[in-house]
Motif scaffolding. Structure first.
Motif, PDB file in Angstrom:
ATOM      1  N   VAL A 482     -15.510  -2.565 -19.625  1.00 33.03           N
ATOM      2  CA  VAL A 482     -14.922  -2.511 -18.251  1.00 33.03           C
ATOM      3  C   VAL A 482     -15.336  -3.233 -17.212  1.00 33.03           C
ATOM      4  O   VAL A 482     -16.598  -3.403 -17.042  1.00 33.03           O
ATOM      5  N   VAL A 483     -14.447  -4.204 -16.764  1.00 39.43           N
ATOM      6  CA  VAL A 483     -14.694  -5.035 -15.775  1.00 39.43           C
ATOM      7  C   VAL A 483     -14.145  -4.754 -14.305  1.00 39.43           C
ATOM      8  O   VAL A 483     -13.128  -4.524 -14.119  1.00 39.43           O
ATOM      9  N   ILE A 484     -15.087  -4.278 -13.259  1.00 40.33           N
ATOM     10  CA  ILE A 484     -14.678  -3.816 -12.115  1.00 40.33           C
ATOM     11  C   ILE A 484     -14.475  -4.982 -11.209  1.00 40.33           C
ATOM     12  O   ILE A 484     -15.277  -5.665 -10.738  1.00 40.33           O
ATOM     13  N   ASP A 485     -13.013  -5.117 -10.426  1.00 41.21           N
ATOM     14  CA  ASP A 485     -12.802  -5.877  -9.703  1.00 41.21           C
ATOM     15  C   ASP A 485     -12.898  -5.362  -8.396  1.00 41.21           C
ATOM     16  O   ASP A 485     -12.236  -4.494  -7.841  1.00 41.21           O
ATOM     17  N   ASN A 486     -14.339  -5.346  -8.066  1.00 43.22           N
ATOM     18  CA  ASN A 486     -14.991  -4.550  -6.728  1.00 43.22           C
ATOM     19  C   ASN A 486     -14.731  -5.394  -5.689  1.00 43.22           C
ATOM     20  O   ASN A 486     -15.704  -6.303  -5.239  1.00 43.22           O
ATOM     21  N   ASN A 487     -13.894  -4.981  -4.595  1.00 37.84           N
ATOM     22  CA  ASN A 487     -13.649  -5.573  -3.489  1.00 37.84           C
ATOM     23  C   ASN A 487     -13.751  -4.539  -2.398  1.00 37.84           C
ATOM     24  O   ASN A 487     -13.530  -4.582  -1.281  1.00 37.84           O
ATOM     25  N   GLY A 488     -14.252  -3.328  -2.689  1.00 38.99           N
ATOM     26  CA  GLY A 488     -14.851  -2.449  -1.640  1.00 38.99           C
ATOM     27  C   GLY A 488     -13.775  -1.338  -1.050  1.00 38.99           C
ATOM     28  O   GLY A 488     -13.976  -1.015   0.120  1.00 38.99           O
ATOM     29  N   GLY A 489     -12.558  -1.238  -1.655  1.00 33.23           N
ATOM     30  CA  GLY A 489     -11.704  -0.463  -1.140  1.00 33.23           C
ATOM     31  C   GLY A 489     -10.483  -0.464  -1.737  1.00 33.23           C
ATOM     32  O   GLY A 489     -10.254  -1.415  -2.758  1.00 33.23           O
ATOM     33  N   LEU A 490      -9.527   0.220  -1.339  1.00 34.79           N
ATOM     34  CA  LEU A 490      -7.894   0.131  -1.637  1.00 34.79           C
ATOM     35  C   LEU A 490      -7.438  -1.242  -1.120  1.00 34.79           C
ATOM     36  O   LEU A 490      -6.700  -1.078  -0.127  1.00 34.79           O
ATOM     37  N   ASP A 491      -7.575  -2.173  -1.635  1.00 31.89           N
ATOM     38  CA  ASP A 491      -7.528  -3.537  -1.059  1.00 31.89           C
ATOM     39  C   ASP A 491      -5.953  -3.642  -1.008  1.00 31.89           C
ATOM     40  O   ASP A 491      -5.458  -4.324  -0.038  1.00 31.89           O
ATOM     41  N   CYS A 492      -4.910  -3.271  -1.904  1.00 31.16           N
ATOM     42  CA  CYS A 492      -3.545  -3.494  -1.768  1.00 31.16           C
ATOM     43  C   CYS A 492      -3.269  -2.834  -0.567  1.00 31.16           C
ATOM     44  O   CYS A 492      -2.329  -3.087   0.135  1.00 31.16           O
ATOM     45  N   ILE A 493      -3.619  -1.646  -0.278  1.00 32.31           N
ATOM     46  CA  ILE A 493      -2.918  -0.835   0.912  1.00 32.31           C
ATOM     47  C   ILE A 493      -3.597  -1.339   2.122  1.00 32.31           C
ATOM     48  O   ILE A 493      -2.958  -1.323   3.132  1.00 32.31           O
ATOM     49  N   SER A 494      -4.772  -1.728   2.125  1.00 37.09           N
ATOM     50  CA  SER A 494      -5.580  -2.425   3.251  1.00 37.09           C
ATOM     51  C   SER A 494      -4.764  -3.543   3.678  1.00 37.09           C
ATOM     52  O   SER A 494      -4.180  -3.654   5.120  1.00 37.09           O
ATOM     53  N   GLN A 495      -4.313  -4.287   2.833  1.00 40.04           N
ATOM     54  CA  GLN A 495      -3.370  -5.453   3.116  1.00 40.04           C
ATOM     55  C   GLN A 495      -2.078  -5.157   3.813  1.00 40.04           C
ATOM     56  O   GLN A 495      -1.692  -5.989   4.662  1.00 40.04           O
ATOM     57  N   GLN A 496      -1.664  -4.239   3.284  1.00 45.30           N
ATOM     58  CA  GLN A 496      -0.250  -3.706   3.723  1.00 45.30           C
ATOM     59  C   GLN A 496      -0.577  -3.163   5.070  1.00 45.30           C
ATOM     60  O   GLN A 496       0.420  -3.547   6.002  1.00 45.30           O
TER      61      GLN A 496
END
Length: 577
Positions: A482-496
């Motif tokens: 498992v490779v975690i793309d760890n950006n510290g949050g719900l990035d897709c929603i943050s950007q919206q």
């Protein structure tokens, strides 16, 4: 006592009926209401995987069904049914014929607030093709046959059987209900629709008069087993093929006829092709929101849109088409393979566009990586996907899960495929974009292909949604990476939010710094933290060679994907529809 007069519990009749159909795997969180069925599975020597949560059981059954194209069983109790509802939704979006079975509250006291009473049949009905409660133990085998037929014929999809606990525990003759046809209740070949000759000729004539035809390939081709014929016909006639979004790939990314997703944002050249095409053959797909319901500006008014589907259920969604044809996708593709014109220049133009698109993205990724190194930045999620794929061998499986993680991985898969990557298969969330399915799907791929590497790229939010399922990996000895793309949050929603909110800020989408790698180590697996790109490949090699279920926790930048950027730029939209 011979079998004809033998008395067995209703749960065992259920298990025998499913075994007779050829079911090979069941998934459950064992509950008291289901014990007779579990005893029946044990006697039938049906492999059963005990899962840490009912939703996990549903996703595992779904993943197994998607790969094998054979129904699997998700067996739950009444309260477990409520937990399994999201898995029904996900299976429904992909039209995956999972058999959901509920050991439900007592029939005798129905409507009197019995122990764990829930109207599971009514709740499941909008999510599945067929939802039924068995009220007569003599008819258990009959209703298994009815549910199986509903799940596998026409346009396939999940079904739900509710067996009340008093019938589950009561005893009936082993051959109860077997005195009527069908006497043979084993799985039979699925009926296929053959095209009516005049209707087929009308469609073929329209195709042969085209100057710039394309194929948009959908779910129906996969479930009918027609993907090899799709490749043969498309290459023979030189018709470029695009895939509907949110569906596992029908053609290998390196296939000569495959161009990319029919998605203007994820694969920009598809817009040019669809807008320039004079005939679009949409085979095994639906004119849903992803296809703008068949309308402009996605399909120009001048385009002749033809939908070919193997069932009336699909065609009901495609009334907007200029022409429709009821035909098994493989049968139609066979009919157009030989003879008639080819479109070599048009075909080559799409390949040329794909090549330029890939080159532009690799150039962009290289510049981003160079800046990352100079400025000591975290790595780009697209680069993460490309680097992970670079470590995979031919026929290994890739799974991805998340928002931007999913979208960037789609782009990365098309890029790597153009340069020769040959994946064994791809799995990811379906039409509903349900987060948290990644681990379960990766386990399904590993169970079916135990000798292949299976790597999941998961967003941190997606892993938090379904990461508990990783326990099944340890329990069943199915090591995945498992490779975690760890950006510290719900990035897709943050950007919206940052594009929608007047303040330009995001809200209620951040996570703390979660040590996912330590979680895997604590469970007995392998875990590593990666904070810079130069450390990724060595860590990934160690993880895949460890022989253990492993986590590579990668600190990535939050980078908005093209689809989110394009749709969230409209201030009046908070979603990515």
């Amino acid at each position: 006592m011979n079998e004809i007069s033998e008395a067995i519990r209703g749960g065992e009749i259920l298990a025998r009926a499913l075994k007779e159909k050829g079911v090979e795997h069941a998934f459950t969180l064992a509950g008291g209401f289901c014990n007779p069925a579990l005893e029946g599975f044990m006697k039938c020597q049906m492999p059963v995987i005990n899962c840490p949560h009912e939703q996990v059981a549903g996703h595992l059954a779904d993943g197994h069904t998607r790969i094998t194209r054979k129904p699997s069983i998700c067996l739950v109790g009444p309260e477990g049914f409520a937990n399994a509802v999201p898995a029904m939704l996900e299976a429904s979006g992909e039209r995956s014929p999972v058999i959901f079975v509920t050991g439900s509250s007592t029939l005798k006291r129905q409507g009197a607030s019995g122990f764990k009473e829930i109207d599971d049949v009514a709740i499941a009905a909008p999510l599945v093709k067929y939802s039924v409660q068995i009220t007569d133990g003599e008819r258990i085998s009959e209703f298994v046959d009815r549910a199986w037929t509903a799940a596998t014929t026409g346009y396939p999809g999940p079904v739900h059987i509710s067996l009340p606990v008093d019938l589950m525990f009561s005893s009936f003759l082993a051959d109860a209900g077997r005195q009527e046809r069908p006497f043979d209740r084993t799985d039979k070949p699925i009926p296929r629709a053959w095209p009516e000759p005049k209707a087929l000729q009308r469609i073929v004539s329209r195709l042969e008069g085209a100057k710039k035809p394309i194929i948009i390939a959908g779910h129906g081709i996969w479930w009918s087993g027609g993907e090899k014929q799709l490749e043969k016909s498309a290459i023979a006639r030189k018709i470029p093929v695009f895939n509907v979004p949110y569906h596992q790939k029908l053609l290998g990314e390196g296939c000569n006829a495959y161009m990319g997703l029919a998605d203007f944002h994820q694969y920009h050249p598809s817009k040019q092709a669809i807008h320039e095409a004079d005939v679009v053959l949409m085979i095994g797909g639906r004119l849903d929101n992803q296809m703008n319901f068949g309308n402009p500006p996605f399909f120009p008014e001048s385009t002749h849109l033809i939908c070919i589907n193997g069932s009336h259920e699909e065609l009901e969604y495609n009334r907007a088409a200029d022409d429709i044809l009821l035909a098994d996708p493989e049968a139609f593709l066979q009919a157009i393979e030989a003879g008639g014109p080819t479109w070599q220049k048009w075909f080559d133009l799409q390949k040329e566009r794909r090549g330029k698109w890939v080159a532009q993205w690799y150039e962009h990724a290289a510049k981003e990586a160079e800046t990352d190194l100079k400025e000591d930045r975290k790595m780009h999620p697209l680069q993460l996907s490309l680097d992970v794929q670079n470590e995979l061998e031919d026929e290994d499986w890739l799974v991805f899960d998340g928002g931007n993680t999913h979208f960037w991985s789609e782009i990365g898969v098309n890029m790597a495929g153009w340069r020769g990557q040959k994946l064994g298969g791809i799995l990811h969330p379906g039409n509903y974009s349900l987060l948290g399915v990644g681990v379960s799907f990766a386990l399904s791929a590993k169970a079916v292909h135990p000798n292949k590497n299976v790597v999941l790229i998961s967003g941190d939010g997606a892993f938090l949604s379904g990461g508990l399922s990783i326990e099944a990996s340890f329990q069943e000895n199915l090591p995945i990476t498992v490779v975690i793309d760890n950006n510290g949050g719900l990035d897709c929603i943050s950007q919206q939010q940052e594009r929608l909110f007047e303040s330009g800020q995001h809200f209620a989408t951040d996570f703390r710094d979660i040590p996912f790698h330590n979680l895997f180590e604590g469970l007995g697996g392998h875990g590593e933290l990666v904070e810079r790109r130069k450390d990724l490949m060595p860590a990934l090699k160690r993880a895949m060679q460890s022989g253990k279920t492993a986590c590579v926790n990668v600190k990535c930048r939050g980078v908005i994907s093209p689809i989110v950027a394009a749709t969230s730029d409209k201030r009046d939209k908070a979603s990515i529809e």
